[in-house]
Design an enzyme around this catalytic site. Sequence first.
Site, PDB file in Angstrom:
ATOM      1  N   TYR A 497       0.970  -1.156   0.051  1.00  0.00           N
ATOM      2  CA  TYR A 497       0.065  -0.128  -0.112  1.00  0.00           C
ATOM      3  C   TYR A 497       0.898   1.336   0.006  1.00  0.00           C
ATOM      4  CZ  TYR A 497      -4.313  -2.839   1.082  1.00  0.00           C
ATOM      5  OH  TYR A 497      -5.084  -3.546   0.671  1.00  0.00           O
ATOM      6  N   TYR A 531      -0.849 -10.715  -1.026  1.00  0.00           N
ATOM      7  CA  TYR A 531       0.422  -9.821  -0.567  1.00  0.00           C
ATOM      8  C   TYR A 531       0.620 -10.151   0.895  1.00  0.00           C
ATOM      9  CZ  TYR A 531      -2.860  -6.590   1.611  1.00  0.00           C
ATOM     10  OH  TYR A 531      -4.039  -6.190   2.433  1.00  0.00           O
ATOM     11  N   ARG A 552      -2.151 -12.385   2.679  1.00  0.00           N
ATOM     12  CA  ARG A 552      -3.761 -12.228   2.378  1.00  0.00           C
ATOM     13  C   ARG A 552      -4.177 -12.582   1.028  1.00  0.00           C
ATOM     14  NH1 ARG A 552      -7.585  -8.058   3.958  1.00  0.00           N
ATOM     15  NH2 ARG A 552      -8.743 -10.221   3.879  1.00  0.00           N
ATOM     16  N   HIS A 555      -7.416  -9.025  -2.986  1.00  0.00           N
ATOM     17  CA  HIS A 555      -8.633  -8.285  -2.835  1.00  0.00           C
ATOM     18  C   HIS A 555      -8.736  -6.767  -2.953  1.00  0.00           C
ATOM     19  CE1 HIS A 555      -6.325  -7.851   0.897  1.00  0.00           C
ATOM     20  NE2 HIS A 555      -6.766  -6.635   1.225  1.00  0.00           N
ATOM     21  N   HIS A 557     -10.536  -3.105  -1.435  1.00  0.00           N
ATOM     22  CA  HIS A 557     -11.280  -2.740  -0.264  1.00  0.00           C
ATOM     23  C   HIS A 557     -12.226  -1.641  -0.560  1.00  0.00           C
ATOM     24  CE1 HIS A 557      -8.616  -4.167   2.896  1.00  0.00           C
ATOM     25  NE2 HIS A 557      -7.707  -4.006   2.036  1.00  0.00           N
TER      26      HIS A 557
HETATM   27  C1  BEZ Z   1      -5.801  -5.275   4.610  1.00  0.00           C
HETATM   28  O1  BEZ Z   1      -5.449  -4.298   4.075  1.00  0.00           O
HETATM   29  O2  BEZ Z   1      -6.598  -6.014   3.969  1.00  0.00           O
HETATM   30  C2  BEZ Z   1      -5.135  -5.942   5.691  1.00  0.00           C
HETATM   31  C3  BEZ Z   1      -3.806  -6.096   6.143  1.00  0.00           C
HETATM   32  C4  BEZ Z   1      -3.509  -6.415   7.491  1.00  0.00           C
HETATM   33  C5  BEZ Z   1      -4.437  -7.109   8.123  1.00  0.00           C
HETATM   34  C6  BEZ Z   1      -5.754  -6.907   8.051  1.00  0.00           C
HETATM   35  C7  BEZ Z   1      -6.206  -6.637   6.670  1.00  0.00           C
HETATM   36 FE    FE Z   2      -5.637  -4.920   1.941  1.00  0.00          FE
END
Ligand code: BEZ
Ligand code: FE
Length: 611
Positions: A497, A531, A552, A555, A557
Amino acid sequence: MESFEYTAHASRVIFGAGTLARLGDEVTRLGASRVLLLGDRAGRSLSALGSLTVAHFPDVAMHTPVEITEQALSRTDGVDCLVSVGGGSSTGLGKALAARTGLPQIAVPTTYAGSEMTPVLGETAYGKKTTRRDPALVPKTVVYDVELTLGLPVGLSVTSGLNAMAHAVEALYSPQANPAVDAFALDAVARISRALPVVSARPGDLEARADLLAGAWLASMCLGAVEMGVHHKLCHILGGSFGLPHAETHAVVLPHVMAYNASSPAMPRIAAAMGVADAPAAVFDLAARLGAPLSLASLGLAEADLAAAAELATAQPYPNPRPLSAAGVRSVLGEAWRGERPPGRPDIGWLTDEVVASFGGDPRLAQLLGDLVRRLHGFVADNDLTEDEWKGAIDFLSRTGQMCTPTRQEFVLLSDTLGISSAVDLLTNSRSPDTTPSAVLGPFYVEGPPSVPSGTDLAEGLPGAPLRVDVRIVDLSGQPVREAVVDVWQSNEDGFYDVQLPELEGPVLRARLRSDSDGRLWFRTIRPSEYPIPDDGPVGQMLRATGRHPYRAPHLHFMINAPGFRQLITQLFVAGGAYLDSDAVFGVKPDLIVEFTDSVEFTFRLGADHA
Ligand code: BEZ
Ligand code: FE
């Protein structure tokens, strides 16, 4: 399959505060009018009985010596009812006289010894205690007056209460055990173990006294219904042949006999009724905390007498869940003589209760903190946590806090990787099942992203597979939601990010858009990839130490706000993407997995905001 025989003894029980006032009526109810009153604490009973008392014999003695019984017998001429008021000695004398005269008895117990509901009489003659059992010995009526127990000294309340507990404990592993007696016994154990500390701290607490006396009544019914085991045998011998005091001896011996019988299936049930892990150790700790004597040595027994006591206890076969040998009983007696604590984890429930009770103020806060403390104390006890382990935990939490900055939220990561954020989210979702499911916010949302019109390319030439995203926002009836404010954010092709890349200036791959009059908006970007969450801190160490990966599933957001609607924070997951079934933050929900080709479409359903 269960099979049992059970005889319920017919006795009438009057329980409550101030019930002594009904004693006269109860005598009359038995068709009697000439009472021999037994016991040295009979003052209030004398006035309750009025002219019904024709004689009073106060000189009761422990273990019902036959000499005393004979003296009292000389007072029974012309008497048509026996009323005993006091502890086991008074009740015992009443039974001894009933056995010899056939007179009906009313018992008014003022301790927790429990002989009043039983057909058993133990008498001593020439230093030997003998026991007889006859249904005719059961008092016709038992009047429990909680007020009479208020003045019972704390020390005697504790030892007498433990004496009652012993009846319940041995009933649970008696050969005649049955579901009715089990229920009495387990309730007795629960009441006695919870009421004793309260009575000890506040001897005048009427509620706790009532709880304890009701527990003693239930325990007394156990004693009357089934045969007791080695504990009672040992206490009879120590009292009858070695002159040890009754209640104190019960209090000392009980945890050691329980430890001897620790493998009985009754023991975990007793522990559960007490709310502890190890019943024998917990009974010892309870006795110690309440100041009861802990060793037979302190009661005056000579060490040299232990072998003889063990011999006497095993002279005849006796029911006990674990086979009895003279050596086994000798070792139980040795432990009791020395007052050794039985092995087992200490009970910390009293400490937990004290901490929970300390929380006042806002009721919801007190409830949440109290429950948290209960679970944490339970965690400490159940896992036998060491000091080093707890220090390690504090150090871990300290480092988690020290790692936090406005752009690095290690505590959020901890909550996410332990699944707590998702647990709270699932609960929230369950309250609005018709709306699009939400998903965790994560640590990378930044307030106030740049507002852009529909059709904007958020990737601005960044490397990655191009993607067009079409979104529609509707209410629960499918009507478009216009002017909804939609914040979107995602990681770059390498999985970072913008806030993780200090060399970047300004927001990248994040924007704010608004829905049109048909509830629609669209934008261009790049396809998200899997990531790793930041793993260079304590949370990363935790993941590695537990063999977990930090990834993760890919996705996008979304955070959607519209006037009159509940805020929706969610994510869309790439169908077929990596880590969908092992997302590091447990954030994937089936309804949020969608097909991503070079474009993706999704309709979000918002719920009305009733707040
Ligand atoms: C996210 O940005 O999706 C995320 C990253 C770390 C922990 C939880 C969500
Ligand atoms: Fe994320």
